[in-house]
Design a protein around this motif. Sequence first.
Motif, PDB file in Angstrom:
ATOM      1  N   LEU A  67       7.515  -3.096  29.599  1.00  0.00           N
ATOM      2  CA  LEU A  67       7.052  -1.628  29.511  1.00  0.00           C
ATOM      3  C   LEU A  67       6.744  -1.535  27.996  1.00  0.00           C
ATOM      4  O   LEU A  67       6.789  -0.286  27.309  1.00  0.00           O
ATOM      5  N   SER A  68       6.478  -2.479  27.223  1.00  0.00           N
ATOM      6  CA  SER A  68       6.135  -2.422  25.795  1.00  0.00           C
ATOM      7  C   SER A  68       4.681  -1.551  25.812  1.00  0.00           C
ATOM      8  O   SER A  68       4.041  -1.643  26.794  1.00  0.00           O
ATOM      9  N   ALA A  69       4.466  -1.314  24.736  1.00  0.00           N
ATOM     10  CA  ALA A  69       3.261  -0.512  24.455  1.00  0.00           C
ATOM     11  C   ALA A  69       1.768  -1.617  24.667  1.00  0.00           C
ATOM     12  O   ALA A  69       0.859  -1.062  25.329  1.00  0.00           O
ATOM     13  N   ASP A  70       2.105  -2.678  24.000  1.00  0.00           N
ATOM     14  CA  ASP A  70       1.003  -3.899  24.083  1.00  0.00           C
ATOM     15  C   ASP A  70       0.803  -3.879  25.636  1.00  0.00           C
ATOM     16  O   ASP A  70      -0.268  -4.080  26.204  1.00  0.00           O
ATOM     17  N   HIS A  71       1.747  -4.192  26.359  1.00  0.00           N
ATOM     18  CA  HIS A  71       1.709  -4.476  27.940  1.00  0.00           C
ATOM     19  C   HIS A  71       1.138  -3.501  28.655  1.00  0.00           C
ATOM     20  O   HIS A  71       0.346  -3.370  29.507  1.00  0.00           O
ATOM     21  N   LEU A  72       1.550  -2.401  28.407  1.00  0.00           N
ATOM     22  CA  LEU A  72       0.809  -0.887  29.089  1.00  0.00           C
ATOM     23  C   LEU A  72      -0.604  -0.861  28.680  1.00  0.00           C
ATOM     24  O   LEU A  72      -1.151  -0.550  29.395  1.00  0.00           O
ATOM     25  N   GLY A  73      -0.779  -1.213  27.531  1.00  0.00           N
ATOM     26  CA  GLY A  73      -2.140  -1.049  27.103  1.00  0.00           C
ATOM     27  C   GLY A  73      -3.000  -1.685  27.588  1.00  0.00           C
ATOM     28  O   GLY A  73      -4.360  -1.603  28.075  1.00  0.00           O
ATOM     29  N   ARG A  82       4.889  -0.440  37.308  1.00  0.00           N
ATOM     30  CA  ARG A  82       5.245  -0.737  36.063  1.00  0.00           C
ATOM     31  C   ARG A  82       4.505   0.503  35.076  1.00  0.00           C
ATOM     32  O   ARG A  82       5.064   0.832  34.003  1.00  0.00           O
ATOM     33  N   LEU A  83       3.139   0.479  35.317  1.00  0.00           N
ATOM     34  CA  LEU A  83       2.304   1.232  34.690  1.00  0.00           C
ATOM     35  C   LEU A  83       2.892   3.059  34.642  1.00  0.00           C
ATOM     36  O   LEU A  83       3.124   3.621  33.643  1.00  0.00           O
ATOM     37  N   LEU A  84       3.142   3.240  35.859  1.00  0.00           N
ATOM     38  CA  LEU A  84       3.505   4.631  36.147  1.00  0.00           C
ATOM     39  C   LEU A  84       4.870   4.815  35.472  1.00  0.00           C
ATOM     40  O   LEU A  84       4.970   5.943  34.772  1.00  0.00           O
ATOM     41  N   LEU A  85       6.047   3.937  35.564  1.00  0.00           N
ATOM     42  CA  LEU A  85       7.147   4.126  34.937  1.00  0.00           C
ATOM     43  C   LEU A  85       6.894   4.028  33.397  1.00  0.00           C
ATOM     44  O   LEU A  85       7.464   4.866  32.832  1.00  0.00           O
ATOM     45  N   GLY A  86       6.070   3.304  32.859  1.00  0.00           N
ATOM     46  CA  GLY A  86       5.902   3.246  31.481  1.00  0.00           C
ATOM     47  C   GLY A  86       5.285   4.490  30.922  1.00  0.00           C
ATOM     48  O   GLY A  86       5.684   5.030  29.845  1.00  0.00           O
ATOM     49  N   LEU A  87       4.244   5.361  31.764  1.00  0.00           N
ATOM     50  CA  LEU A  87       3.536   6.341  31.328  1.00  0.00           C
ATOM     51  C   LEU A  87       4.585   7.673  31.228  1.00  0.00           C
ATOM     52  O   LEU A  87       4.521   8.139  30.401  1.00  0.00           O
ATOM     53  N   ARG A  88       5.518   7.516  32.384  1.00  0.00           N
ATOM     54  CA  ARG A  88       6.335   8.633  32.409  1.00  0.00           C
ATOM     55  C   ARG A  88       7.334   8.580  31.336  1.00  0.00           C
ATOM     56  O   ARG A  88       7.945   9.460  31.078  1.00  0.00           O
ATOM     57  N   VAL A 144      23.524   4.958  36.891  1.00  0.00           N
ATOM     58  CA  VAL A 144      22.336   4.334  36.869  1.00  0.00           C
ATOM     59  C   VAL A 144      21.285   4.962  36.102  1.00  0.00           C
ATOM     60  O   VAL A 144      20.658   4.253  35.121  1.00  0.00           O
ATOM     61  N   LEU A 145      21.104   6.220  36.197  1.00  0.00           N
ATOM     62  CA  LEU A 145      19.989   6.779  35.463  1.00  0.00           C
ATOM     63  C   LEU A 145      20.226   7.020  34.003  1.00  0.00           C
ATOM     64  O   LEU A 145      19.284   6.821  33.167  1.00  0.00           O
ATOM     65  N   THR A 146      21.405   7.007  33.548  1.00  0.00           N
ATOM     66  CA  THR A 146      21.757   7.168  32.177  1.00  0.00           C
ATOM     67  C   THR A 146      21.655   5.706  31.465  1.00  0.00           C
ATOM     68  O   THR A 146      21.048   5.608  30.448  1.00  0.00           O
ATOM     69  N   GLU A 147      22.132   4.677  32.553  1.00  0.00           N
ATOM     70  CA  GLU A 147      22.076   3.273  31.719  1.00  0.00           C
ATOM     71  C   GLU A 147      20.751   2.804  31.765  1.00  0.00           C
ATOM     72  O   GLU A 147      20.260   1.966  30.844  1.00  0.00           O
ATOM     73  N   LEU A 148      19.816   3.311  32.486  1.00  0.00           N
ATOM     74  CA  LEU A 148      18.503   2.674  32.829  1.00  0.00           C
ATOM     75  C   LEU A 148      17.553   3.127  31.421  1.00  0.00           C
ATOM     76  O   LEU A 148      16.712   2.214  31.270  1.00  0.00           O
ATOM     77  N   GLY A 149      18.146   4.296  30.740  1.00  0.00           N
ATOM     78  CA  GLY A 149      17.050   4.664  29.700  1.00  0.00           C
ATOM     79  C   GLY A 149      16.839   3.568  28.707  1.00  0.00           C
ATOM     80  O   GLY A 149      15.927   3.327  28.503  1.00  0.00           O
ATOM     81  N   SER A 150      18.058   3.095  28.226  1.00  0.00           N
ATOM     82  CA  SER A 150      18.158   1.987  27.145  1.00  0.00           C
ATOM     83  C   SER A 150      17.163   0.588  27.523  1.00  0.00           C
ATOM     84  O   SER A 150      16.445   0.083  26.856  1.00  0.00           O
ATOM     85  N   LEU A 151      17.333   0.431  28.575  1.00  0.00           N
ATOM     86  CA  LEU A 151      16.813  -1.020  29.287  1.00  0.00           C
ATOM     87  C   LEU A 151      15.201  -0.592  29.426  1.00  0.00           C
ATOM     88  O   LEU A 151      14.605  -1.540  29.015  1.00  0.00           O
ATOM     89  N   LEU A 152      14.942   0.364  29.927  1.00  0.00           N
ATOM     90  CA  LEU A 152      13.502   0.661  29.872  1.00  0.00           C
ATOM     91  C   LEU A 152      12.847   0.565  28.414  1.00  0.00           C
ATOM     92  O   LEU A 152      11.558   0.147  28.471  1.00  0.00           O
ATOM     93  N   THR A 153      13.358   1.065  27.404  1.00  0.00           N
ATOM     94  CA  THR A 153      12.947   1.300  26.278  1.00  0.00           C
ATOM     95  C   THR A 153      12.843  -0.006  25.634  1.00  0.00           C
ATOM     96  O   THR A 153      11.630  -0.617  24.841  1.00  0.00           O
ATOM     97  N   ASP A 154      13.671  -1.041  25.924  1.00  0.00           N
ATOM     98  CA  ASP A 154      13.836  -2.413  25.199  1.00  0.00           C
ATOM     99  C   ASP A 154      12.926  -3.606  26.145  1.00  0.00           C
ATOM    100  O   ASP A 154      12.564  -4.575  25.430  1.00  0.00           O
TER     101      ASP A 154
END
Length: 310
Positions: free
Chosen positions: A291-297, A217-223, A277-287
């Motif tokens: 993968l929130s900034a707090d959790h990644l922190g 998750r951290l790798l996904l969030g950072l990228r 899949v890759l197109t739809e995945l974008g908005s889901l990862l954002t929300d």
Amino acid sequence: MISADTTPPLTAVDKGRVTLLYHFVRLQMPAVKVSEPTFLTHLDRTFRIFIPKAPGPVSWAAYLEGLYAVDWLVCVGCLTGQNGAWEVLFNARTGRSDCLLVDALRARAVRLYPRDEERQDTAVTEFWGNLIAPDSAGTLPVLARYDGQRPLAPWLIRVFQNWHLSKLRQSGGTTALPDDEIALPMDTPRADGADRWHETFIAAAREWLGSLTDDERLLLGLRWRYRLSQREAAKLFDLNEGTLTRRTDKLRDRALEHIGGKLVAEGWAGDDLEGFVLTELGSLLTDDPRLSADHLGRLLAARGKSLPAG
């Protein structure tokens, strides 16, 4: 079963987390002054807003983990009439163009009401007023509907958009074209049957996200969230670029295999499954709060690292 009128009792561990959260937001946003009783009252209120939206039973721990705490405090500060909170909201920046929230709303209004400057200005002015004053009897002000589980500025843009799209549809108007420079592009009408595939995708993608380890998750969030290059991410993981590239490729392949497999099992027969899949995945990862900034922190802090600047 927990109803929207009640929240689960706070365990001893939950109480400790809430206390830490209270002191954390006070340090992060000293201009917004909220007493602890007021803080607890609003935390309970926003949790009750969130409960009906959750797909299943939700605990305090899960709610707090997904909370955008500083944005939440700004919202509470505005609701309690604090100038410091309003200044933060007025100066909030959003979107790839890093524009002010009010400018993002104006740009959205231009797309909604082309060649009607008076209506554009009125739309934004009315919306600002409705942030703390309901637009009709028996309804809540906009900010009183915020549950803290999404970033505040993009959420406000989405509310503004949906509010005016609803008005346009009622009056027979048409949906304006999306603007890529705005934080959240307008939803485009889905073709017949597309809603079914979208819902299937969402369920499969959330299932896939739930299967990831914290490191993944951290790798996904950072990228994704921070748009770090392979080299920058590799430094945070103390890995060479080649190893990180292989991990990234495996993540992508697993996402396509899991999510694509679910779609195919449901009868997907369209072209370009990977692109969908890759197109739809974008908005889901954002929300997704995982993968929130707090959790990644927190995940980075466990490694002795800090969030990327900016």
